[in-house]
Motif scaffolding. Structure first.
Motif, PDB file in Angstrom:
ATOM      1  N   LYS A 140       0.851  -1.192   0.000  1.00 33.34           N
ATOM      2  CA  LYS A 140       0.000   0.000   0.000  1.00 33.34           C
ATOM      3  C   LYS A 140       0.885   1.240   0.000  1.00 33.34           C
ATOM      4  O   LYS A 140       1.886   1.319   0.706  1.00 33.34           O
ATOM      5  N   MET A 141       0.515   2.222  -0.816  1.00 32.24           N
ATOM      6  CA  MET A 141       1.263   3.472  -0.934  1.00 32.24           C
ATOM      7  C   MET A 141       0.932   4.376   0.259  1.00 32.24           C
ATOM      8  O   MET A 141      -0.234   4.551   0.599  1.00 32.24           O
ATOM      9  N   GLU A 142       1.961   4.921   0.878  1.00 30.95           N
ATOM     10  CA  GLU A 142       1.775   5.902   1.952  1.00 30.95           C
ATOM     11  C   GLU A 142       1.743   7.286   1.306  1.00 30.95           C
ATOM     12  O   GLU A 142       2.724   7.697   0.689  1.00 30.95           O
ATOM     13  N   SER A 143       0.623   7.983   1.415  1.00 25.25           N
ATOM     14  CA  SER A 143       0.480   9.250   0.705  1.00 25.25           C
ATOM     15  C   SER A 143       0.251  10.449   1.614  1.00 25.25           C
ATOM     16  O   SER A 143       0.655  11.571   1.267  1.00 25.25           O
ATOM     17  N   ILE A 144      -0.398  10.276   2.760  1.00 27.69           N
ATOM     18  CA  ILE A 144      -0.746  11.415   3.620  1.00 27.69           C
ATOM     19  C   ILE A 144       0.527  12.123   4.087  1.00 27.69           C
ATOM     20  O   ILE A 144       1.464  11.484   4.566  1.00 27.69           O
ATOM     21  N   GLY A 145       0.527  13.444   3.889  1.00 26.01           N
ATOM     22  CA  GLY A 145       1.675  14.262   4.291  1.00 26.01           C
ATOM     23  C   GLY A 145       2.767  14.327   3.225  1.00 26.01           C
ATOM     24  O   GLY A 145       3.731  15.068   3.374  1.00 26.01           O
ATOM     25  N   GLN A 146       2.649  13.561   2.159  1.00 24.45           N
ATOM     26  CA  GLN A 146       3.649  13.561   1.081  1.00 24.45           C
ATOM     27  C   GLN A 146       3.348  14.682   0.095  1.00 24.45           C
ATOM     28  O   GLN A 146       2.214  15.120  -0.034  1.00 24.45           O
ATOM     29  N   ASP A 147       4.378  15.132  -0.618  1.00 24.59           N
ATOM     30  CA  ASP A 147       4.167  16.108  -1.691  1.00 24.59           C
ATOM     31  C   ASP A 147       3.303  15.468  -2.769  1.00 24.59           C
ATOM     32  O   ASP A 147       3.460  14.275  -3.083  1.00 24.59           O
ATOM     33  N   PHE A 148       2.414  16.274  -3.352  1.00 24.63           N
ATOM     34  CA  PHE A 148       1.577  15.777  -4.439  1.00 24.63           C
ATOM     35  C   PHE A 148       2.469  15.460  -5.638  1.00 24.63           C
ATOM     36  O   PHE A 148       3.262  16.284  -6.083  1.00 24.63           O
ATOM     37  N   ASP A 149       2.351  14.241  -6.158  1.00 16.03           N
ATOM     38  CA  ASP A 149       3.144  13.801  -7.317  1.00 16.03           C
ATOM     39  C   ASP A 149       2.167  13.242  -8.354  1.00 16.03           C
ATOM     40  O   ASP A 149       1.547  12.195  -8.126  1.00 16.03           O
ATOM     41  N   PRO A 150       2.023  13.925  -9.495  1.00 12.44           N
ATOM     42  CA  PRO A 150       1.053  13.449 -10.495  1.00 12.44           C
ATOM     43  C   PRO A 150       1.409  12.066 -11.075  1.00 12.44           C
ATOM     44  O   PRO A 150       0.570  11.417 -11.671  1.00 12.44           O
ATOM     45  N   GLU A 151       2.652  11.621 -10.881  1.00 15.71           N
ATOM     46  CA  GLU A 151       3.042  10.277 -11.328  1.00 15.71           C
ATOM     47  C   GLU A 151       2.459   9.201 -10.411  1.00 15.71           C
ATOM     48  O   GLU A 151       2.272   8.068 -10.831  1.00 15.71           O
ATOM     49  N   LEU A 152       2.162   9.582  -9.156  1.00 19.39           N
ATOM     50  CA  LEU A 152       1.671   8.615  -8.169  1.00 19.39           C
ATOM     51  C   LEU A 152       0.239   8.891  -7.721  1.00 19.39           C
ATOM     52  O   LEU A 152      -0.468   7.972  -7.336  1.00 19.39           O
ATOM     53  N   TYR A 179       1.361  -0.736  -5.014  1.00 21.20           N
ATOM     54  CA  TYR A 179       2.468  -1.249  -5.813  1.00 21.20           C
ATOM     55  C   TYR A 179       2.386  -2.777  -5.804  1.00 21.20           C
ATOM     56  O   TYR A 179       2.075  -3.366  -4.773  1.00 21.20           O
ATOM     57  N   LEU A 180       2.681  -3.373  -6.926  1.00 25.56           N
ATOM     58  CA  LEU A 180       2.810  -4.827  -6.990  1.00 25.56           C
ATOM     59  C   LEU A 180       4.228  -5.124  -7.446  1.00 25.56           C
ATOM     60  O   LEU A 180       4.618  -4.766  -8.558  1.00 25.56           O
ATOM     61  N   ASN A 181       4.993  -5.735  -6.529  1.00 22.28           N
ATOM     62  CA  ASN A 181       6.410  -6.014  -6.793  1.00 22.28           C
ATOM     63  C   ASN A 181       7.141  -4.749  -7.250  1.00 22.28           C
ATOM     64  O   ASN A 181       7.832  -4.729  -8.259  1.00 22.28           O
ATOM     65  N   GLU A 182       6.917  -3.677  -6.506  1.00 20.17           N
ATOM     66  CA  GLU A 182       7.559  -2.374  -6.702  1.00 20.17           C
ATOM     67  C   GLU A 182       7.137  -1.661  -7.985  1.00 20.17           C
ATOM     68  O   GLU A 182       7.763  -0.689  -8.392  1.00 20.17           O
ATOM     69  N   LYS A 183       6.088  -2.110  -8.622  1.00 23.15           N
ATOM     70  CA  LYS A 183       5.564  -1.435  -9.813  1.00 23.15           C
ATOM     71  C   LYS A 183       4.187  -0.875  -9.473  1.00 23.15           C
ATOM     72  O   LYS A 183       3.336  -1.589  -8.931  1.00 23.15           O
ATOM     73  N   LEU A 184       3.974   0.391  -9.807  1.00 27.12           N
ATOM     74  CA  LEU A 184       2.706   1.050  -9.511  1.00 27.12           C
ATOM     75  C   LEU A 184       1.578   0.389 -10.304  1.00 27.12           C
ATOM     76  O   LEU A 184       1.659   0.277 -11.526  1.00 27.12           O
ATOM     77  N   ILE A 185       0.548  -0.083  -9.581  1.00 26.36           N
ATOM     78  CA  ILE A 185      -0.588  -0.683 -10.291  1.00 26.36           C
ATOM     79  C   ILE A 185      -1.872   0.130 -10.121  1.00 26.36           C
ATOM     80  O   ILE A 185      -2.819  -0.069 -10.864  1.00 26.36           O
ATOM     81  N   ARG A 186      -1.887   1.032  -9.135  1.00 23.40           N
ATOM     82  CA  ARG A 186      -3.046   1.918  -8.995  1.00 23.40           C
ATOM     83  C   ARG A 186      -2.611   3.222  -8.366  1.00 23.40           C
ATOM     84  O   ARG A 186      -1.930   3.236  -7.343  1.00 23.40           O
ATOM     85  N   HIS A 187      -3.010   4.335  -8.988  1.00 19.81           N
ATOM     86  CA  HIS A 187      -2.711   5.662  -8.456  1.00 19.81           C
ATOM     87  C   HIS A 187      -3.609   5.927  -7.250  1.00 19.81           C
ATOM     88  O   HIS A 187      -4.762   5.474  -7.205  1.00 19.81           O
ATOM     89  N   ALA A 188      -3.080   6.669  -6.285  1.00 16.67           N
ATOM     90  CA  ALA A 188      -3.880   7.037  -5.122  1.00 16.67           C
ATOM     91  C   ALA A 188      -4.762   8.227  -5.467  1.00 16.67           C
ATOM     92  O   ALA A 188      -4.314   9.175  -6.112  1.00 16.67           O
ATOM     93  N   LYS A 189      -6.043   8.165  -5.078  1.00 15.53           N
ATOM     94  CA  LYS A 189      -6.953   9.292  -5.260  1.00 15.53           C
ATOM     95  C   LYS A 189      -6.902  10.101  -3.971  1.00 15.53           C
ATOM     96  O   LYS A 189      -7.233   9.579  -2.896  1.00 15.53           O
ATOM     97  N   VAL A 190      -6.482  11.360  -4.104  1.00 12.11           N
ATOM     98  CA  VAL A 190      -6.144  12.141  -2.906  1.00 12.11           C
ATOM     99  C   VAL A 190      -6.787  13.522  -2.918  1.00 12.11           C
ATOM    100  O   VAL A 190      -7.233  14.017  -3.949  1.00 12.11           O
ATOM    101  N   VAL A 191      -6.801  14.135  -1.733  1.00 10.63           N
ATOM    102  CA  VAL A 191      -7.205  15.525  -1.542  1.00 10.63           C
ATOM    103  C   VAL A 191      -5.933  16.303  -1.242  1.00 10.63           C
ATOM    104  O   VAL A 191      -5.146  15.897  -0.392  1.00 10.63           O
ATOM    105  N   VAL A 192      -5.733  17.409  -1.974  1.00  9.22           N
ATOM    106  CA  VAL A 192      -4.490  18.167  -1.881  1.00  9.22           C
ATOM    107  C   VAL A 192      -4.773  19.519  -1.204  1.00  9.22           C
ATOM    108  O   VAL A 192      -5.796  20.147  -1.455  1.00  9.22           O
ATOM    109  N   GLY A 193      -3.831  19.950  -0.384  1.00  9.08           N
ATOM    110  CA  GLY A 193      -3.966  21.259   0.281  1.00  9.08           C
ATOM    111  C   GLY A 193      -3.500  22.381  -0.630  1.00  9.08           C
ATOM    112  O   GLY A 193      -2.523  22.246  -1.352  1.00  9.08           O
ATOM    113  N   LYS A 194      -4.258  23.512  -0.585  1.00  6.73           N
ATOM    114  CA  LYS A 194      -3.850  24.675  -1.399  1.00  6.73           C
ATOM    115  C   LYS A 194      -3.644  25.905  -0.560  1.00  6.73           C
ATOM    116  O   LYS A 194      -4.077  26.028   0.531  1.00  6.73           O
TER     117      LYS A 194
END
Length: 194
Positions: A140-152, A179-194
């Motif tokens: 599972k991708m850890e996303s909260i608190g991370q910089d928004f990355d359109p690749e992920l 990630y499946l075996n270190e390859k991204l298989i689904r992008h995280a749907k996130v809320v971004v701060g502005k």
């Protein structure tokens, strides 16, 4: 040459013998030339026969090679189809134990009135599912608190950031990325701060 009328009979015989020898030598030369031509012709025929054999052998090798490649191509296509058909077999077999647990939990939910026991049972089933998926390489991708990355990440919406440090960072995760075996298989749907 001397006139034949002035020659003696012995000289005439010698001349005739000489002429016969010359004629015989010419015949030998003619027959040798004919023999040489015949030998040349036979050599050419032998060479042609060798070339024809080489062409036939090359043609045979080519046809065998084409047939072998065609067999390889068919075999490879068949193996690919079989692999595609059975690709999910391993993961499905691993998930069968979780499916069995969900069936047992469903039966228990019908009979039991103890909510805490039901929660614990369902929690165990979910943990087992997560464990099986992690064994198969799912992370599972850890996303909260991370910089928004359109690749992920896939930004669903932007909301005002609670503080200056959260501007441009992921504030909430609607759907986690994997990630499946270190390859991204689904992008995280996130809320971004502005």
């Amino acid at each position: 040459m001397e006139n034949q009328d002035n020659m003696t009979p012995d000289q005439n015989k010698n001349n005739e013998a000489l002429e016969d020898a010359l004629a015989s030598e010419l015949n030998v030369d003619d027959s040798m030339a004919g023999t040489q031509k015949l030998e040349d012709q036979l050599a050419e025929e032998d060479e042609m026969a060798k070339l024809k054999n080489e062409v036939e052998e090359a043609k045979d090798k080519y046809l065998r090679l084409v047939a072998e490649f065609e067999n390889f191509r068919r075999r490879n296509a068949k193996e690919r189809v079989e692999l595609i058909q059975t690709a999910g077999k391993d993961i499905v077999q691993s998930l069968l134990v979780v499916l069995d647990d969900t069936d047992r939990a469903s039966k228990q939910m019908e009979k039991s009135t103890d909510i805490d026991a039901l929660k614990e049972g369902v929690g165990l089933v979910f943990n087992k599912l997560r464990g099986v998926m992690q064994q198969k390489g799912l992370v599972k991708m850890e996303s909260i608190g991370q910089d928004f990355d359109p690749e992920l990440h896939e930004a669903i919406t932007e909301i005002p950031a609670p503080n200056e440090t959260m501007v441009g960072k992921v504030i909430d995760v609607i759907e986690p990325g994997y990630y499946l075996n270190e390859k991204l298989i689904r992008h995280a749907k996130v809320v971004v701060g502005k």
